[in-house]
Motif scaffolding. Structure first.
Motif, mmCIF file in Angstrom:
data_model
loop_
_atom_site.group_PDB
_atom_site.id
_atom_site.type_symbol
_atom_site.label_atom_id
_atom_site.label_comp_id
_atom_site.label_asym_id
_atom_site.label_seq_id
_atom_site.Cartn_x
_atom_site.Cartn_y
_atom_site.Cartn_z
ATOM 1 N N GLU A 11 -0.003 -8.047 -9.707
ATOM 2 C CA GLU A 11 -0.996 -8.372 -9.621
ATOM 3 C C GLU A 11 -1.280 -9.416 -8.481
ATOM 4 O OE1 GLU A 11 -1.147 -9.671 -14.048
ATOM 5 O OE2 GLU A 11 -0.154 -8.218 -14.618
ATOM 6 N N ARG A 12 -0.678 -10.050 -7.890
ATOM 7 C CA ARG A 12 -1.005 -11.150 -7.340
ATOM 8 C C ARG A 12 -0.881 -11.420 -5.718
ATOM 9 N NH1 ARG A 12 1.198 -16.434 -10.545
ATOM 10 N NH2 ARG A 12 -0.510 -15.833 -12.426
ATOM 11 N N ARG A 13 0.011 -9.953 -5.211
ATOM 12 C CA ARG A 13 0.263 -9.266 -4.003
ATOM 13 C C ARG A 13 -0.032 -8.160 -3.114
ATOM 14 N NH1 ARG A 13 5.948 -12.482 -3.706
ATOM 15 N NH2 ARG A 13 6.509 -11.120 -5.007
ATOM 16 N N LYS A 14 0.226 -7.331 -2.219
ATOM 17 C CA LYS A 14 0.381 -6.303 -1.892
ATOM 18 C C LYS A 14 1.004 -5.585 -1.882
ATOM 19 C CE LYS A 14 -4.318 -6.129 -1.251
ATOM 20 N NZ LYS A 14 -5.685 -5.911 -2.104
ATOM 21 N N GLY A 15 2.534 -5.922 -2.474
ATOM 22 C CA GLY A 15 3.336 -5.069 -3.591
ATOM 23 C C GLY A 15 3.681 -4.622 -4.009
ATOM 24 N N PHE A 16 4.746 -3.285 -4.326
ATOM 25 C CA PHE A 16 5.027 -2.457 -6.029
ATOM 26 C C PHE A 16 6.259 -2.168 -5.791
ATOM 27 C CE2 PHE A 16 3.733 -0.048 -1.744
ATOM 28 C CZ PHE A 16 4.623 1.100 -1.774
ATOM 29 N N LEU A 17 6.102 -2.278 -7.352
ATOM 30 C CA LEU A 17 7.867 -1.407 -7.426
ATOM 31 C C LEU A 17 7.571 -0.495 -7.182
ATOM 32 C CD1 LEU A 17 8.320 -4.140 -8.058
ATOM 33 C CD2 LEU A 17 9.321 -3.619 -10.020
ATOM 34 N N ALA A 18 8.304 0.699 -7.163
ATOM 35 C CA ALA A 18 8.520 2.396 -7.857
ATOM 36 C C ALA A 18 9.421 2.551 -8.951
ATOM 37 C CB ALA A 18 8.234 3.110 -6.480
ATOM 38 N N LEU A 19 9.581 3.560 -9.657
ATOM 39 C CA LEU A 19 11.202 4.158 -9.952
ATOM 40 C C LEU A 19 10.874 5.423 -10.105
ATOM 41 C CD1 LEU A 19 12.658 3.103 -11.878
ATOM 42 C CD2 LEU A 19 11.101 3.459 -13.888
ATOM 43 N N ASP A 20 11.822 5.885 -9.370
ATOM 44 C CA ASP A 20 11.880 8.011 -9.856
ATOM 45 C C ASP A 20 12.537 8.524 -10.695
ATOM 46 O OD1 ASP A 20 14.408 7.074 -9.501
ATOM 47 O OD2 ASP A 20 15.000 7.384 -7.657
ATOM 48 N N ALA A 21 12.805 9.513 -11.233
ATOM 49 C CA ALA A 21 13.076 10.045 -12.222
ATOM 50 C C ALA A 21 14.620 10.548 -11.852
ATOM 51 C CB ALA A 21 12.719 11.930 -11.816
ATOM 52 N N ALA A 22 15.372 9.333 -11.471
ATOM 53 C CA ALA A 22 16.630 10.047 -11.505
ATOM 54 C C ALA A 22 17.461 8.104 -11.945
ATOM 55 C CB ALA A 22 17.650 9.629 -9.632
ATOM 56 N N ARG A 37 16.406 5.325 -10.191
ATOM 57 C CA ARG A 37 16.229 4.061 -8.962
ATOM 58 C C ARG A 37 14.881 3.720 -8.954
ATOM 59 N NH1 ARG A 37 19.800 4.109 -6.256
ATOM 60 N NH2 ARG A 37 20.290 2.666 -3.990
ATOM 61 N N MET A 38 15.275 2.198 -9.050
ATOM 62 C CA MET A 38 13.991 1.520 -8.367
ATOM 63 C C MET A 38 14.495 0.946 -7.296
ATOM 64 S SD MET A 38 12.663 -2.070 -10.677
ATOM 65 C CE MET A 38 12.500 -0.861 -12.450
ATOM 66 N N GLY A 39 12.617 0.884 -6.432
ATOM 67 C CA GLY A 39 12.619 0.241 -5.333
ATOM 68 C C GLY A 39 11.059 -0.790 -5.331
ATOM 69 N N ILE A 40 11.464 -1.626 -4.384
ATOM 70 C CA ILE A 40 10.647 -2.303 -4.048
ATOM 71 C C ILE A 40 10.037 -2.814 -3.102
ATOM 72 C CG2 ILE A 40 10.178 -5.644 -4.202
ATOM 73 C CD1 ILE A 40 12.710 -5.715 -6.551
ATOM 74 N N PHE A 41 9.019 -2.695 -2.638
ATOM 75 C CA PHE A 41 7.947 -2.716 -1.141
ATOM 76 C C PHE A 41 6.591 -3.659 -1.189
ATOM 77 C CE2 PHE A 41 9.666 1.180 -3.125
ATOM 78 C CZ PHE A 41 10.605 1.392 -2.389
ATOM 79 N N HIS A 42 6.555 -3.136 0.044
ATOM 80 C CA HIS A 42 5.568 -4.418 0.137
ATOM 81 C C HIS A 42 4.606 -3.388 0.961
ATOM 82 C CE1 HIS A 42 2.661 -7.797 1.583
ATOM 83 N NE2 HIS A 42 2.624 -8.353 0.266
ATOM 84 N N SER A 43 3.599 -3.647 0.575
ATOM 85 C CA SER A 43 2.489 -2.539 2.092
ATOM 86 C C SER A 43 2.216 -2.685 3.202
ATOM 87 C CB SER A 43 0.998 -1.865 1.195
ATOM 88 O OG SER A 43 0.402 -3.137 1.107
ATOM 89 N N THR A 44 1.217 -3.584 3.180
ATOM 90 C CA THR A 44 1.493 -4.655 4.296
ATOM 91 C C THR A 44 2.012 -5.416 5.290
ATOM 92 O OG1 THR A 44 -1.093 -5.483 3.212
ATOM 93 C CG2 THR A 44 -0.527 -6.280 5.004
ATOM 94 N N ALA A 45 3.054 -5.773 5.369
ATOM 95 C CA ALA A 45 3.860 -5.556 6.140
ATOM 96 C C ALA A 45 5.303 -4.729 6.459
ATOM 97 C CB ALA A 45 5.080 -6.936 5.070
ATOM 98 N N HIS A 46 4.814 -3.328 4.825
ATOM 99 C CA HIS A 46 5.594 -2.057 5.510
ATOM 100 C C HIS A 46 7.427 -2.562 5.172
ATOM 101 C CE1 HIS A 46 6.131 1.836 7.876
ATOM 102 N NE2 HIS A 46 5.992 2.438 6.117
#
Length: 761
Positions: free
Chosen positions: A353-364, A366-375
């Protein structure tokens, strides 16, 4: 007998006249001198080692502040809980966590909204949404991150909009959070499909007083705009509904997203196709292929601000897309960058809600933490066994995961996701930009702003300022040093050298003040004169020297040897006054009366009043004394025996200068240039006050710049201690220190080699 007596008297007289160097007083004096020598030697050695230790400590301190930016995220799990009330609830459609990380919200398929404690999962409140009898929830969607607005698509073609709110109070000085459900547009569901079919997908966007709802049934698209208006006399509010007709889609719709500015509607259909509708003209902007091969879109979400569209697919890839203007001024949906999780289908994407980051969750699970601009991929970790649903707190420091009837909390430590090596030194494609660029913009008044912290334009500005300063200072200082030490009369040298060295005592803040308030506007108003001065001055001096050499010898002998430089004073003053006096006429004759407009309009070169030309003049003036003093001492220290020997062997003074004196003094001259370069790179106040402080990468001499040192001076007072901005400024200082260290080391190596090479002269 008399002879023996005489010899004895002579010997005793000689012994009485001989000095004794081993008297107790002299022995004590020698011991004290030796002690002082040892103490001085140790004092100097300890002082030198202390300086080296301080520099090393500074380096390690800067590294200590900088290194945490490049660490990844950490995920700490808390004990999984299985509350009794959860067993009787159905499938969870949505989870949410409030700002204080105290209360969580859960929405079930049956329309139950439960608020429970995040710490122990104890049930706090339970609300039943006002669903029509016999009607179920067929789809759910949220508005922008942080809005807490949720829209439900119902099985009878209607939608229900609600908002989960949290009120903080302090009864009896105890912090209490009260959670409740509000209905900003009423508790009565709104009709989107008049035929009463189940809404398979919904989307919502509220912009001021306009609410935009979209839904789909199969391949059919529904769009409803609701505007709230208030009667200024009675204060009553009324709602005005308007159905918007859009071109229909051939394939079944899988997801839809409304831009928060209500400019674009993204409709994902088929396996991997996106139809983008322009809501300003209610027309189709274009149809875009999102994926290649057999991959399918499995999850879609927007980042903070709603500009970027994050698309997850069945192969574990998350792609970032946003609208980009092309050369024809047409906006097209463009794939910017990709992130990879695990190879399993992406089931949920949670934007911060305050940065250009995001979390993703897959069907297994597993969770990943990412930041879009910094790639950056900051973390990938298993959080559940199989399918799960998750929620991210507004501060992005808590994650709530529900899986197989259990609720588990995770503490997220991710303080600096927006920094990476590529974000600092490479071109980055920022949102709303037409192409990747180097940008420094650390702050903004917009809450959707993403910090742009590329050090490339600042480093470029540092080198650009130093280059133009050295371009002016190096030739003048070196030539002046050579002439003063080799050709000038000693009496004149004793007057000239202290005056030039006295220039170094002038505070740089005064030079910057003078350059910013007087020199910059003066240069802008006398551009033809300034360039005429730079061109005519060397030509005029050469012509004056040639004319002097053509005069009769009896006239030239009237000037004592070594005082010829005094004759250049009126020449320089005359050329300077003539060039600047003719500036207005030159501007009228050749540049249509305004050289600045001619440069901007005819040549297409941007022009700023405070530019690199002004910096070069002001900072060159500040650097000249450093280079001159060291270089003059180096040339003057060349043994006279070498000069006299060369002249005695038949060499001319000029040959002696170029082939003996300069070569012998070259280590000192090179050291002078390196010290001057270091001074120019580290200069702060002149650059701060004489340029527009614009962090751009343009070698144009008429454009402004911003240096690393000036940037630290400007932004350090306003940066939050420990923040990413704060640490990047320390990184700037570390870059400056490293650059200075490398330059000084290189200079010492070259100086040593030059000394060895020309030591035999």
């Amino acid at each position: 007998m008399n002879d023996l007596a005489n010899d004895t008297m002579t010997a005793s007289s000689d012994n009485s006249q001989r000095l004794d160097f081993n008297t107790p007083a002299l022995l004590r004096k020698r011991r004290m001198r030796a002690l002082k020598d040892r103490m001085t030697r140790w004092y100097v050695s300890v002082g030198g080692l202390a300086v080296l230790a301080c520099i090393t400590l500074i380096f390690f301190y800067l590294a200590h502040v900088v290194l945490p930016m490049f660490g990844g995220a950490e995920l700490t799990s808390r004990k999984a809980q299985q509350p009794a009330w959860l067993a009787s609830q159905g499938e969870a459609l949505l989870l949410a966590v409030e700002e204080q990380n105290k209360v969580a919200m859960r929405l079930s398929r049956a329309g139950q909204v439960q608020f429970f404690s995040l710490k122990d999962s104890a049930l706090l409140n339970d609300y039943q949404l006002p669903l029509p009898a016999g009607v179920g929830i067929s789809s759910v969607s949220q508005d922008q991150p942080g809005s807490r607005r949720v829209v439900l698509g119902l099985s009878n073609g209607q939608v229900l909009l609600f908002q989960h709110d949290y009120k903080v109070s302090y009864p009896d000085n105890v912090k209490t959070i009260t959670a409740k459900v509000n209905y900003p547009f009423g508790e009565v569901p709104l009709v989107l499909d008049a035929q009463g079919r189940a809404l398979e997908h919904v989307a919502v966007s509220q912009n001021d007083d306009t609410l935009l709802l979209s839904a789909s049934t199969g391949a059919e698209l529904h769009l409803l705009s609701i505007t709230r208006s208030e009667n200024l006399l009675t204060g009553e509010s009324s709602l005005e509904e308007q159905r918007i007709a859009l071109p229909q889609i051939a394939e079944p719709i899988k997801a839809m997203v409304i831009d928060p500015r209500q400019m674009w509607l993204y409709v994902i259909n088929g396996k991997a196709t996106a139809d983008v509708f322009d809501l300003r003209s209610n027309s189709l902007n274009g149809r875009y292929k999102l994926l290649e091969g057999s991959a399918e879109v499995t999850s879609v979400s927007q980042l903070l601000g709603g500009i970027s569209l994050m698309v997850g697919d069945s192969q574990g890839t998350i792609a970032q897309w946003f609208m980009v203007r092309d050369a024809d001024d047409k906006s097209t949906l463009t794939r910017i960058r990709d992130f990879q999780l695990n190879g399993q289908a992406i089931t949920q994407i949670l934007p911060e809600e305050r940065r250009k980051g995001f979390l993703a969750l897959d069907a297994a699970g597993r969770m990943g933490i990412f930041h879009s601009t910094a790639h950056r991929t900051l973390l990938t970790e298993q959080v559940a066994d199989g399918a799960a649903i998750a929620a991210l707190s507004p501060r992005a420091n808590r994650v709530l995961v529900e899986s197989q009837g259990q609720v588990q909390r995770f503490v997220v430590d991710n303080p600096h996701p927006e920094i990476s090596w590529s974000a600092l030194w490479s071109k980055v494609w920022y949102e709303s930009y037409d192409e990747p660029k180097y940008v420094w913009q650390s702050t903004s008044a917009n809450s959707d702003f993403e910090p742009k912290m590329s050090l490339a334009p600042l480093t470029f500005g540092t080198l650009k300022a130093a280059f133009y300063a050295m371009l002016l200072a190096a030739p003048l200082a070196i030539c002046a040093a050579i002439y003063t030490a080799y050709f000038m009369a000693p009496a004149m040298r004793r007057k000239v050298k202290p005056v030039i060295e006295l220039m170094e005592a002038l505070p740089t803040v005064i030079l910057g003040f003078f350059a910013g308030l007087f020199l910059a506007p003066y240069v802008e108003g006398h551009l033809p004169g300034m360039f005429s001065l730079l061109l005519l001055m060397p030509v005029g001096i050469l012509l004056a020297a040639y004319a002097w050499s053509r005069l009769p010898e009896k006239v030239r002998l009237l000037i004592p040897d070594g005082w010829e430089a005094a004759l250049l004073i009126p020449v320089i003053l005359l050329i300077g006054a003539g060039s600047l006096g003719m500036s207005g006429h030159l501007e009228n004759w050749f540049f249509g009366g305004d050289m600045r407009l001619w440069i901007s309009n005819d040549l297409g070169i941007a022009f700023d009043q405070r530019n690199a030309l002004v910096v070069g003049l002001a900072m060159g003036f500040a650097v000249i004394p450093n280079i001159y003093s060291i270089a003059e001492d180096a040339v003057f220290s060349v043994p006279k025996s070498l000069t006299f020997g060369s002249l005695a062997l038949g060499a001319t003074p000029w040959q002696t200068l170029t082939r003996v004196v300069i070569l012998t003094a070259s280590p000192g001259i090179f050291s002078a240039l390196m010290i001057g370069m270091g001074r120019a790179v580290g200069e702060t106040m002149i650059v701060l006050m004489a340029t527009g402080n614009t962090p751009i990468m343009d070698m144009n001499i008429f454009e402004g710049l911003r240096t690393l040192a000036a940037n630290v001076a400007v932004e350090m007072p306003e940066s939050e201690v420990g923040s990413t901005h704060y640490r990047v400024l320390f990184l700037s200082a570390l870059v400056l220190l490293t650059f200075t260290f490398v330059m000084n080391t290189l200079a010492e190596v070259i100086r040593t080699r030059l000394r060895k090479k020309y030591a035999s002269l």
